[in-house]
Design an enzyme around this catalytic site. Structure first.
Site, PDB file in Angstrom:
ATOM      1  N   HIS A 109      20.563  19.369  25.402  1.00  0.00           N
ATOM      2  CA  HIS A 109      21.000  18.467  24.577  1.00  0.00           C
ATOM      3  C   HIS A 109      19.542  17.527  24.306  1.00  0.00           C
ATOM      4  CE1 HIS A 109      24.309  20.458  22.125  1.00  0.00           C
ATOM      5  NE2 HIS A 109      23.641  21.504  22.982  1.00  0.00           N
ATOM      6  N   GLU A 130      20.053  14.701  22.846  1.00  0.00           N
ATOM      7  CA  GLU A 130      20.752  13.149  22.740  1.00  0.00           C
ATOM      8  C   GLU A 130      21.567  13.195  24.347  1.00  0.00           C
ATOM      9  OE1 GLU A 130      21.408  15.576  20.913  1.00  0.00           O
ATOM     10  OE2 GLU A 130      22.443  15.163  19.575  1.00  0.00           O
ATOM     11  N   CYS A 173      26.202  16.859  17.931  1.00  0.00           N
ATOM     12  CA  CYS A 173      27.667  17.645  17.855  1.00  0.00           C
ATOM     13  C   CYS A 173      28.833  16.651  18.699  1.00  0.00           C
ATOM     14  CB  CYS A 173      27.155  18.696  18.705  1.00  0.00           C
ATOM     15  SG  CYS A 173      27.019  18.722  20.685  1.00  0.00           S
ATOM     16  N   CYS A 180      27.729  15.260  22.403  1.00  0.00           N
ATOM     17  CA  CYS A 180      26.713  14.512  22.451  1.00  0.00           C
ATOM     18  C   CYS A 180      27.515  12.778  22.047  1.00  0.00           C
ATOM     19  CB  CYS A 180      25.571  15.250  21.452  1.00  0.00           C
ATOM     20  SG  CYS A 180      24.882  16.282  22.827  1.00  0.00           S
TER      21      CYS A 180
END
Lengths: 154, 154
Positions: free
Chosen positions: B58, B60, B88, B91
């Site tokens: 991801h 992040e 999410c 993260c």
């Protein structure tokens, strides 16, 4: 279930051995394994947050990441995560994102755990995926090692 | 707060640009920046889950991990995470573990978000650390790009 639990006991020994390695390195003693679909040890790691100065180097993240790289897949559908301590929210969510089949853990973690405590990630409706959860495997041994570490710190 | 918001707007443009790069690569269009204590862009990334076949790639996670490696520290105490979509749970928890000062995000994510939705990680007592949260920055632009992507998928 009995056979399954026996298997888990056996594998937790190996995770505990890794946790001891973490302890020797001055890390919070947590060890993890990832078991392949045929229940073989596919990846193993221990906590390395201090050594690597990386907050994502939890034992669980390390084995999940290694396995995804090994099989070149973002899904670990038939794999099981074995870890000596209840995963924190980050690791539990990572295991969810990777769609592991099962999470087996040793000691419960009322302070930092994210499965049976706190956000209880798999006990909510919004959660996208629910792995099988087996907690408390070799709980006392896992806990004892953690206690020994934190007593030493004080 | 006004000045601060203006700054965030400006930086979100850069995160959106990264999200468009993700879109071009067939990835869910999410882009992220990590801002250093003096509000400079210190790390940037876009979602690479499909490309790397890694569920942890991801945007992040990539900027947080890169920053920790760069400064060789497990703590990002004065750093801010800027991302086009509500993080999410994984993260958000990673940002918490890294102790970022602030999380600024664009679109809200009722389905997968972990800050304002679902487990609402920073709205609970057990949480170890509470960064400043600013959501909805350039929300419409961020959302529009995501919608365009998901319409294309159908």
């Amino acid at each position: 279930m009995t056979l399954h639990h026996k298997q888990s006991y056996w594998k937790m020994d190996q995770a505990l051995y890794l946790a001891e390695k973490a302890f020797e390195n001055g890390e919070v003693p947590v060890g993890a394994l990832l078991l392949s679909p045929d229940h073989k040890v596919f990846a193993r790691a221990f906590n390395q947050v201090e050594t690597l100065q990386n907050p994502f180097a939890h034992a669980e993240m390390l084995v999940l990441d290694e396995a995804c790289r090994k099989i070149k897949s973002k899904r670990l559908l038939e794999y099981s995560l074995v870890v000596t301590l209840e995963p924190c929210l980050m690791c539990a969510a990572a295991a969810m994102n990777a769609r592991v089949k099962r999470i087996i853990f040793g000691a419960y973690d009322p302070k930092g755990g994210g499965i049976e405590h706190g956000a209880r990630i798999f006990s909510r409706q919004q959660t996208l995926y629910y792995p099988e959860i087996i907690g408390g495997i070799q709980e006392q041994y896992c806990q004892k090692l953690l206690r020994k570490f934190f007593i030493q710190l004080r």
